[in-house]
Design an enzyme around this catalytic site. Structure first.
Site, PDB file in Angstrom:
ATOM      1  N   GLU A 124       0.821  -1.225   0.000  1.00  0.00           N
ATOM      2  CA  GLU A 124       0.000   0.000   0.000  1.00  0.00           C
ATOM      3  C   GLU A 124       0.850   1.268   0.000  1.00  0.00           C
ATOM      4  O   GLU A 124       0.532   2.265  -0.642  1.00  0.00           O
ATOM      5  CB  GLU A 124      -0.925   0.000   1.233  1.00  0.00           C
ATOM      6  CG  GLU A 124      -1.812   1.220   1.346  1.00  0.00           C
ATOM      7  CD  GLU A 124      -2.811   1.333   0.204  1.00  0.00           C
ATOM      8  OE1 GLU A 124      -3.695   0.480   0.105  1.00  0.00           O
ATOM      9  OE2 GLU A 124      -2.694   2.288  -0.604  1.00  0.00           O
ATOM     10  N   VAL A 127       2.548   3.526  -3.331  1.00  0.00           N
ATOM     11  CA  VAL A 127       1.924   4.571  -4.165  1.00  0.00           C
ATOM     12  C   VAL A 127       1.119   5.501  -3.268  1.00  0.00           C
ATOM     13  O   VAL A 127       0.311   5.056  -2.454  1.00  0.00           O
ATOM     14  CB  VAL A 127       0.975   3.961  -5.224  1.00  0.00           C
ATOM     15  CG1 VAL A 127       0.311   5.063  -6.050  1.00  0.00           C
ATOM     16  CG2 VAL A 127       1.706   2.981  -6.123  1.00  0.00           C
ATOM     17  N   GLU A 185      13.599  11.274  -3.062  1.00  0.00           N
ATOM     18  CA  GLU A 185      14.359  10.023  -3.150  1.00  0.00           C
ATOM     19  C   GLU A 185      15.823  10.304  -2.838  1.00  0.00           C
ATOM     20  O   GLU A 185      16.278  11.453  -2.921  1.00  0.00           O
ATOM     21  CB  GLU A 185      14.274   9.458  -4.578  1.00  0.00           C
ATOM     22  CG  GLU A 185      12.876   9.100  -5.019  1.00  0.00           C
ATOM     23  CD  GLU A 185      12.254   8.063  -4.113  1.00  0.00           C
ATOM     24  OE1 GLU A 185      12.730   6.931  -4.060  1.00  0.00           O
ATOM     25  OE2 GLU A 185      11.280   8.407  -3.412  1.00  0.00           O
ATOM     26  N   ASP A 196       9.933   8.324 -10.536  1.00  0.00           N
ATOM     27  CA  ASP A 196       9.199   7.886  -9.342  1.00  0.00           C
ATOM     28  C   ASP A 196       7.696   7.805  -9.641  1.00  0.00           C
ATOM     29  O   ASP A 196       7.037   6.813  -9.301  1.00  0.00           O
ATOM     30  CB  ASP A 196       9.486   8.855  -8.187  1.00  0.00           C
ATOM     31  CG  ASP A 196       8.749   8.469  -6.922  1.00  0.00           C
ATOM     32  OD1 ASP A 196       9.165   7.489  -6.273  1.00  0.00           O
ATOM     33  OD2 ASP A 196       7.751   9.123  -6.584  1.00  0.00           O
ATOM     34  N   LYS A 200       5.042   4.460  -9.908  1.00  0.00           N
ATOM     35  CA  LYS A 200       3.759   4.377  -9.199  1.00  0.00           C
ATOM     36  C   LYS A 200       2.595   4.140 -10.167  1.00  0.00           C
ATOM     37  O   LYS A 200       1.703   3.353  -9.875  1.00  0.00           O
ATOM     38  CB  LYS A 200       3.554   5.650  -8.382  1.00  0.00           C
ATOM     39  CG  LYS A 200       4.561   5.735  -7.215  1.00  0.00           C
ATOM     40  CD  LYS A 200       4.616   7.120  -6.608  1.00  0.00           C
ATOM     41  CE  LYS A 200       5.547   7.186  -5.416  1.00  0.00           C
ATOM     42  NZ  LYS A 200       5.820   8.566  -4.970  1.00  0.00           N
TER      43      LYS A 200
END
Ligand code: HSE
Length: 379
Positions: A124, A127, A185, A196, A200
């Site tokens: 979970e 994202v 990040e 990134d 997602k």
């Protein structure tokens, strides 16, 4: 008592320990027993942390301990996070993770290993940070036909764009603030270049459509080319610019895209500011639903990891059908440039919106008015 281990004691891993400690009474009430952290795997020592005594540098301590039922992988990066996760699943331990890189690259193998060993692999937190969005897609919305998913999936870039637009900050100082707050990040180029968000959206698309594509194969543009002048021009035309990730099924194949978009003020996504994320999901039965919340940060992300842990220990089974992913390649994707859509041309006072054009047509017109840049308009 349920015993767990945390792999990686950085921002998210230490947040998971903190969340479990804060919530211990409610966990006890929900599960009828406690959750106890038995090991923390990290290369570093944490002599001043109350849980510093749990640190091990040897993954085998965790792998070979039959009392450890579940492992929270919050290491980041592909290796050794993938290898450790696979080993734990094969050893009959469930794994929960915030690691989108691993889920986007190795989801099919890890989900298959979980299935074969009758344990769970949940993600979970990978994202939308703390927003519960994967769980509703896997469970409640799984029988619907998902027509489109569009969202702001990267907190760092949203923070940068908001700081530029609202406070006139320059790109570099906004990025360094986001880094200081632990949103970015380790290598922030994955944030600002869009990778990134690409990781997602491929995860959300895999859940919705059962097909996983490599994040490197999708059309992906970040925000490094977005100028303050573009944000001001967008404002003058009643909108703003946001990094939007989209997935939808078209007649030509799956359309996956990450790019800065012009978002009109009437769209809820235009009001998503700072580190917040939002995901809009449109299905045949439900129509549109919006999931909104903190998209990055220690405790928000930890709360999503904690929710997966509670689901597993509470015996809630995720819908397995939504967790069978076939890999597909670039050739099965729709080329976004072949799709006609509306475009925002940023050109100071001559800025305008073009309707129903291919990218080539928009760029050609843009040259005629000395446009600095053109952006898709969110539909
Ligand atoms: N760097 C990521 C972001 C962290 O800014 O959204 C959460 O995935």
């Amino acid at each position: 008592m349920h015993q767990i281990a945390i792999l990686g004691f950085g921002t998210v891993g230490s947040g998971v320990a903190e969340a479990i400690s804060c919530d211990q009474n409610r966990i006890q009430a929900a599960l009828g027993t406690e959750i106890c952290i038995k090991y923390i795997l990290d290369l570093r020592e944490f002599p001043d942390h109350p849980l510093g005594r749990l640190v091990t540098h040897d993954f085998n301590d965790i792998l070979n301990d039959p009392e450890v039922e579940l492992v929270a992988e919050t290491m980041g990066g592909s290796h050794p996070a993938y290898d450790f996760s696979l080993a734990c699943l094969k050893a009959g331990k469930s794994v929960v993770t915030s690691n989108k890189e691993v889920v986007a690259s190795f989801g099919p193998e890890l989900l298959e290993a979980a299935r074969q060993n009758n344990v769970s692999y949940l993600f979970e937190a990978s994202v939308g940070g703390g927003i519960p969005v994967i769980r509703p897609l896997i469970n409640e919305l799984s029988v619907h036909q998902v027509q489109r998913i569009s969202g702001i999936l990267n907190g760092t870039t949203n923070y940068i764009l908001t700081s530029m637009q609202s406070h006139g900050k320059d790109f570099d100082s906004a990025l360094s603030e986001a880094q200081k707050m632990g949103y970015a990040e380790a290598n922030p180029s994955a944030d600002v270049e869009g990778l990134d968000a690409a990781r997602k959206i491929v995860i959300l698309a895999a859940i919705a459509y059962g097909r996983l594509v490599s994040p490197k194969d999708i059309f992906c543009e970040g925000i490094t080319q977005v100028k303050l002048a573009d944000l001001k021009a967008a404002e003058s035309l009643g909108g703003t610019i946001k990094l939007i990730a989209t997935a939808r099924q078209t007649e030509q194949g799956l359309l996956l895209l990450v790019a800065p978009h012009f978002v009109p003020n009437h769209s809820l996504l235009s009001h998503v500011e700072d580190v917040f994320n939002a995901v809009s999901v449109r299905t045949d039965v439900l129509g549109e639903a919006m999931f909104y919340g903190a998209g990055a940060g220690k405790l928000p992300t930890a709360s999503a990891v904690e929710a997966d842990i509670l689901d597993i220990f509470g015996g809630r089974k995720a819908n397995q059908a939504a967790l069978v992913w076939e890999r597909i390649g670039r050739s099965e994707l729709t080329d976004p440039d072949s799709i006609r859509c509306s475009w925002f041309l940023s050109a100071g006072e001559k800025s305008c919106i073009l309707i129903d054009k291919t990218r080539e047509e928009a760029v050609t017109y843009g040259k005629s008015i000395q446009s600095g840049a053109c952006f898709r308009v969110l539909d």
